[in-house]
Scaffold this active site. Structure first.
Site, PDB file in Angstrom:
ATOM      1  N   ASN A 218      36.255   6.791  38.412  1.00  0.00           N
ATOM      2  CA  ASN A 218      37.273   7.413  39.254  1.00  0.00           C
ATOM      3  C   ASN A 218      38.606   7.272  38.550  1.00  0.00           C
ATOM      4  O   ASN A 218      38.785   6.343  37.763  1.00  0.00           O
ATOM      5  CB  ASN A 218      37.384   6.665  40.589  1.00  0.00           C
ATOM      6  CG  ASN A 218      36.327   7.084  41.584  1.00  0.00           C
ATOM      7  OD1 ASN A 218      35.523   7.964  41.319  1.00  0.00           O
ATOM      8  ND2 ASN A 218      36.345   6.446  42.727  1.00  0.00           N
ATOM      9  N   LYS A 297      22.190   6.543  23.097  1.00  0.00           N
ATOM     10  CA  LYS A 297      22.918   7.753  23.469  1.00  0.00           C
ATOM     11  C   LYS A 297      21.957   8.889  23.808  1.00  0.00           C
ATOM     12  O   LYS A 297      21.032   9.172  23.037  1.00  0.00           O
ATOM     13  CB  LYS A 297      23.838   8.168  22.308  1.00  0.00           C
ATOM     14  CG  LYS A 297      24.711   9.350  22.656  1.00  0.00           C
ATOM     15  CD  LYS A 297      25.611   9.748  21.513  1.00  0.00           C
ATOM     16  CE  LYS A 297      26.376  10.992  21.893  1.00  0.00           C
ATOM     17  NZ  LYS A 297      27.184  11.500  20.799  1.00  0.00           N
ATOM     18  N   LYS A 348      35.663   1.265  58.772  1.00  0.00           N
ATOM     19  CA  LYS A 348      35.500   0.102  57.885  1.00  0.00           C
ATOM     20  C   LYS A 348      36.094  -1.170  58.497  1.00  0.00           C
ATOM     21  O   LYS A 348      36.137  -2.200  57.841  1.00  0.00           O
ATOM     22  CB  LYS A 348      36.137   0.406  56.515  1.00  0.00           C
ATOM     23  CG  LYS A 348      35.496   1.634  55.853  1.00  0.00           C
ATOM     24  CD  LYS A 348      36.010   1.861  54.450  1.00  0.00           C
ATOM     25  CE  LYS A 348      35.437   3.146  53.870  1.00  0.00           C
ATOM     26  NZ  LYS A 348      35.437   3.178  52.418  1.00  0.00           N
TER      27      LYS A 348
END
Ligand code: CTP
Length: 405
Positions: A218, A297, A348
């Site tokens: 993010n 990879k 929450k």
């Protein structure tokens, strides 16, 4: 839902205002850095008066400090018969940076043969010293014993650090960085209103590896969470900072736990949680992570579909078993998403949620400012103007303190 607006002047104050700082400069090559110290302290709102020893004037001229502070810089104690008393009475904090071995030894034995050493005897407030000298001088038993003597008398020492010294040697003796010295002054002048609290903070992004080269993440610089850690330390709290990958320097004095994946962040939070009294979760936790991480990879042909699983919501778990802790969450949104932020707070079980619209100039990623709204447990919204992240951090801690009563 009710809305309160605060003006800039109601919320923001300079950290060191109003505060008179007496800055003593002694004869070391590091004396040139003291100009920056004086400037930075003034930027924090302090009024700075500089006093120099005769030896210091061999390295840097008083004129520079006069230009920076706008005040005369006394050196000679015989120019004004009462300067050794009046300057000490006016000051809230006495910083001596750099302080040499010679002046340390004089301070420790009460020798008062110049204006600076006289001031040390008359000054009754907080004293911070930042030594600078050659390693061998620093490690001399006499100097070490005298430093201990001064510590026992209540002096706070910043540094010295290990690094390259003016003489070309490497070792312990280099004056601390200007930013560390200024920070120690700010901490000394900030009231310890959070002493006894343990603040657990998450910050930065998490990175969920797809293969050794690629990951899901993010956007987050970590600056807001690190600012909360800094503000809590200044206010005397014990701080645990659990941070995903960032380019930031962890604040000195914090317990720093570096993590990468959401899973690691969750583990670190749960381990630190039992003793935490305040939890501030500013991390931008990745909502998903790859089910499998390739050891080598991957070829790009294999990447068009990656199987993901949802990560646990860390703050939700903390909220479910909150006890007497105060729990603060963040909601980084796009556009006016007050309803989403309010929903997050309720779902929450948060005491406060700090919402910002990342699309607004001055409130996004990487910048040093933020524009936030704080929503409390009664869904009351307080909107704050643009301010530095360190100031936002103080506002969050003020709101937390108000809840603690
Ligand atoms: N958070 C967390 N663990 C997660 C996700 C979020 O602890 N796995 C915390 C964040 O640190 C923040 C708050 O939850 O304090 C809100 O984060 P956000 O990503 O805005 O919330 P989400 O519930 O993931 O909602 P969205 O659908 O907007 O991503």
């Amino acid at each position: 839902m009710s809305l309160q607006l605060r003006t800039f002047s109601e919320t923001v104050d300079l950290v060191l205002k109003p505060c008179n700082i007496l800055l003593g400069v002694t004869g070391s090559i590091a004396a040139y850095k003291s100009v920056d110290i004086a400037r930075r302290l003034q930027e924090e709102g302090a009024a700075v008066s500089v006093v120099m020893t005769d030896a210091a004037t061999r390295f840097i001229t008083p004129y520079i400090f006069e230009a920076v502070t706008g005040k005369p810089v006394p050196v000679d104690m015989f120019k004004d018969p009462f300067s050794h008393i009046n300057l000490a009475l006016d000051a809230g904090l006495f910083l001596i940076a750099p302080v040499t071995a010679n002046t340390i030894n004089k301070f420790a034995s009460g020798i008062a043969d110049n204006l600076l050493t006289n001031l040390w005897l008359t000054f009754k407030g907080k004293v911070i010293m930042a030594p600078a000298m050659n390693t061998r001088m620093y490690q001399s038993p006499i100097v070490l014993e005298n430093i201990q003597k001064l510590r026992d008398a209540g002096v706070h020492f910043v540094g010295p650090e290990t690094g390259s010294l003016a003489c070309g040697e490497e070792g312990l003796g280099r004056m601390s960085e200007v930013s560390d010295i200024v920070e120690s002054v700010v901490r000394a002048m900030t009231p310890d209103d959070m002493k006894g609290e343990h603040v657990l903070i998450t910050a930065g992004p998490t990175a969920e590896p797809i293969d050794p080269i690629r990951y899901i993440t993010n956007r987050s610089s970590g600056k807001m969470g690190y600012a909360v850690a800094e503000a809590a330390l200044r206010r005397g709290a014990k701080v645990t900072l659990v941070s995903g990958p960032t380019s930031l320097q962890p604040p000195s004095g914090a317990e720093f736990i570096k993590v990468r994946r959401a899973e690691e962040m969750e583990r670190a939070v749960m381990e630190s949680l039992p003793s935490a009294t305040i939890v501030v979760m500013a991390a931008a936790v990745s909502d998903f992570s790859p089910v499998n991480t390739a050891l080598k990879k991957m070829d790009k042909s294999e990447l068009s579909e990656i199987k993901l699983r949802q990560n646990n919501d860390i703050i939700r778990q903390v909220g479910a078993d909150k006890g007497t802790r105060i729990l603060v969450g963040f909601a980084a949104e796009t556009g006016n998403s007050m309803d989403r932020a309010i929903r997050k707070r309720r779902e929450k079980n948060l005491d406060l949620v700090v919402m910002n619209d990342v699309t607004t100039e001055g409130a996004g990623f990487e910048v040093d400012t933020n524009i936030v709204s704080v929503i409390d447990a009664e869904d009351r919204i307080t909107e704050y103007p643009i301010m530095k992240k360190i100031e936002v951090a103080d506002i969050i801690l003020d709101r937390v303190s108000a809840l603690k009563g």
